[in-house]
Design a protein around this motif. Structure first.
Motif, short mmCIF file in Angstrom:
data_model
loop_
_atom_site.label_atom_id
_atom_site.label_comp_id
_atom_site.label_asym_id
_atom_site.label_seq_id
_atom_site.Cartn_x
_atom_site.Cartn_y
_atom_site.Cartn_z
N LEU A 1 34.06 27.39 34.49
CA LEU A 1 35.22 28.09 35.05
C LEU A 1 34.85 28.78 36.36
O LEU A 1 33.92 29.57 36.41
N ARG A 2 35.57 28.43 37.43
CA ARG A 2 35.28 28.95 38.76
C ARG A 2 36.42 29.77 39.36
O ARG A 2 36.18 30.70 40.10
N THR A 3 37.68 29.40 39.03
CA THR A 3 38.82 30.06 39.65
C THR A 3 39.87 30.40 38.61
O THR A 3 40.29 29.53 37.84
N VAL A 4 40.29 31.67 38.61
CA VAL A 4 41.40 32.12 37.77
C VAL A 4 42.41 32.77 38.69
O VAL A 4 42.12 33.78 39.33
N VAL A 5 43.59 32.18 38.77
CA VAL A 5 44.69 32.76 39.54
C VAL A 5 45.53 33.56 38.57
O VAL A 5 46.12 33.00 37.64
N ALA A 6 45.55 34.87 38.75
CA ALA A 6 46.27 35.77 37.85
C ALA A 6 47.09 36.75 38.68
O ALA A 6 46.64 37.84 39.00
N LEU A 7 48.28 36.31 39.05
CA LEU A 7 49.15 37.15 39.90
C LEU A 7 50.11 37.95 39.04
O LEU A 7 51.31 37.74 39.03
N ALA A 8 49.53 38.85 38.30
CA ALA A 8 50.29 39.78 37.46
C ALA A 8 49.79 41.18 37.77
O ALA A 8 48.58 41.38 37.93
N LYS A 9 50.68 42.11 37.89
CA LYS A 9 50.25 43.49 38.13
C LYS A 9 49.80 44.14 36.83
O LYS A 9 48.89 44.94 36.81
N ASN A 10 50.48 43.79 35.75
CA ASN A 10 50.16 44.36 34.45
C ASN A 10 49.46 43.32 33.60
O ASN A 10 50.01 42.27 33.31
N ILE A 11 48.24 43.66 33.21
CA ILE A 11 47.46 42.73 32.40
C ILE A 11 46.74 43.50 31.32
O ILE A 11 46.33 44.65 31.52
N LYS A 12 46.60 42.87 30.16
CA LYS A 12 45.91 43.50 29.05
C LYS A 12 44.85 42.53 28.55
O LYS A 12 45.13 41.38 28.27
N PHE A 13 43.62 43.02 28.50
CA PHE A 13 42.52 42.24 27.95
C PHE A 13 42.08 42.90 26.65
O PHE A 13 41.97 44.12 26.60
N THR A 14 41.82 42.10 25.62
CA THR A 14 41.18 42.64 24.43
C THR A 14 39.73 42.21 24.54
O THR A 14 39.42 41.03 24.41
N GLU A 15 38.89 43.14 24.88
CA GLU A 15 37.48 42.90 25.23
C GLU A 15 37.46 42.07 26.51
O GLU A 15 38.42 42.06 27.26
N ASP B 1 28.44 34.93 38.57
CA ASP B 1 28.14 34.66 39.98
C ASP B 1 29.00 33.53 40.57
O ASP B 1 29.01 33.33 41.78
N LEU B 2 29.76 32.83 39.74
CA LEU B 2 30.58 31.72 40.22
C LEU B 2 32.08 31.93 40.03
O LEU B 2 32.88 31.36 40.76
N LEU B 3 32.47 32.72 39.04
CA LEU B 3 33.88 32.92 38.74
C LEU B 3 34.53 33.86 39.74
O LEU B 3 34.02 34.94 40.02
N THR B 4 35.68 33.44 40.28
CA THR B 4 36.45 34.26 41.22
C THR B 4 37.88 34.40 40.71
O THR B 4 38.51 33.40 40.34
N PHE B 5 38.39 35.63 40.73
CA PHE B 5 39.77 35.90 40.37
C PHE B 5 40.61 36.00 41.65
O PHE B 5 40.22 36.70 42.58
N VAL B 6 41.73 35.31 41.67
CA VAL B 6 42.70 35.43 42.76
C VAL B 6 43.78 36.35 42.21
O VAL B 6 44.42 36.04 41.19
N CYS B 7 43.97 37.50 42.86
CA CYS B 7 44.85 38.52 42.30
C CYS B 7 45.46 39.39 43.39
O CYS B 7 45.09 39.31 44.56
N TYR B 8 46.40 40.23 42.99
CA TYR B 8 46.99 41.19 43.92
C TYR B 8 46.04 42.36 44.14
O TYR B 8 45.28 42.74 43.25
N GLU B 9 46.11 42.91 45.33
CA GLU B 9 45.32 44.10 45.65
C GLU B 9 45.76 45.26 44.77
O GLU B 9 46.94 45.46 44.51
N LYS B 10 44.77 45.99 44.26
CA LYS B 10 44.97 47.16 43.40
C LYS B 10 45.64 46.83 42.07
O LYS B 10 46.22 47.69 41.42
N SER B 11 45.57 45.58 41.66
CA SER B 11 46.12 45.18 40.37
C SER B 11 45.10 45.44 39.27
O SER B 11 43.92 45.69 39.53
N GLU B 12 45.55 45.37 38.04
CA GLU B 12 44.65 45.52 36.90
C GLU B 12 43.65 44.38 36.84
O GLU B 12 42.53 44.54 36.34
#
Length: 184
Positions: free
Chosen positions: A135-149, A158-169
């Motif tokens: 897994l290298r790229t995760v596009v998650a354009l949500a302001k509200n996100i919940k992770f369980t762990e 060192d390889l995974l990059t998240f594409v997201c909004y600035e100041k997002s969760e």
């Protein structure tokens, strides 16, 4: 490409049987609200799954050990037929989107995941991406996100990059857990 699958009347993809076609290793699904547990377990031969704006839930173990899966996209994607590359993705706005525990577990070739742009809450449960070492790229354009762990704990930091909004969760999660991120 013609996909053969069984669904119930509630628009739940219950079991993926096979995909047939000439040279097209993509499956496009429309009108599916949910992917049930083990719907794609150990599926072979299909490397790109595209779902339209109807999808809201990926249940526990839904794509577990999908051995050829490389790209999972929620939204409409435009693929360049000459190169096979994804040219652009039209993300839709959904009220809520859920990825349950171990949904993508064991998808060792999975390198790109594109989640829908949610107005509400994007929830990703623990171990959702267990053993997803490519897994290298995760596009998650949500302001509200919940992770369980940390659902990405087995993915290479060192390889995974998240594409997201600035100041997002999502950005905050990436920063706190040592992942790279890019703001859009």
């Amino acid at each position: 490409m013609k996909a053969i699958y069984v669904e119930n009347s509630g628009n739940v993809l219950e079991h993926f049987v096979c995909a047939i076609g000439e040279g097209d290793d993509n499956c496009h699904f429309k009108g599916m609200a949910e992917i049930s547990g083990c719907a794609f377990c150990s599926s072979e031969g299909v490397d790109h799954f595209f779902f339209d704006d109807s999808l809201t839930t990926v249940k526990k173990n839904a794509l577990k050990d999908c051995e050829d899966l490389k790209v999972f996209c929620c939204g409409e994607a435009d693929k360049d037929k000459a190169t096979g590359n994804i040219k652009g993705v039209e993300l839709y706005s959904n009220s809520m989107f859920y990825i349950e525990t171990s949904a993508f577990s064991g998808c060792e070739k999975l390198h790109t995941v594109i989640f829908p742009k949610c107005k509400g809450l994007l929830t990703i449960e623990k171990n959702a991406f267990e053993e997803c070492s490519s897994l290298r790229t995760v596009v998650a354009l949500a302001k509200n996100i919940k992770f369980t762990e940390n659902p990405f704990k087995d993915c290479p930091k060192d390889l995974l990059t998240f594409v997201c909004y600035e100041k997002s969760e999502v950005e905050q999660f990436a920063r706190e857990n040592g992942y790279r991120y890019v703001n859009v």
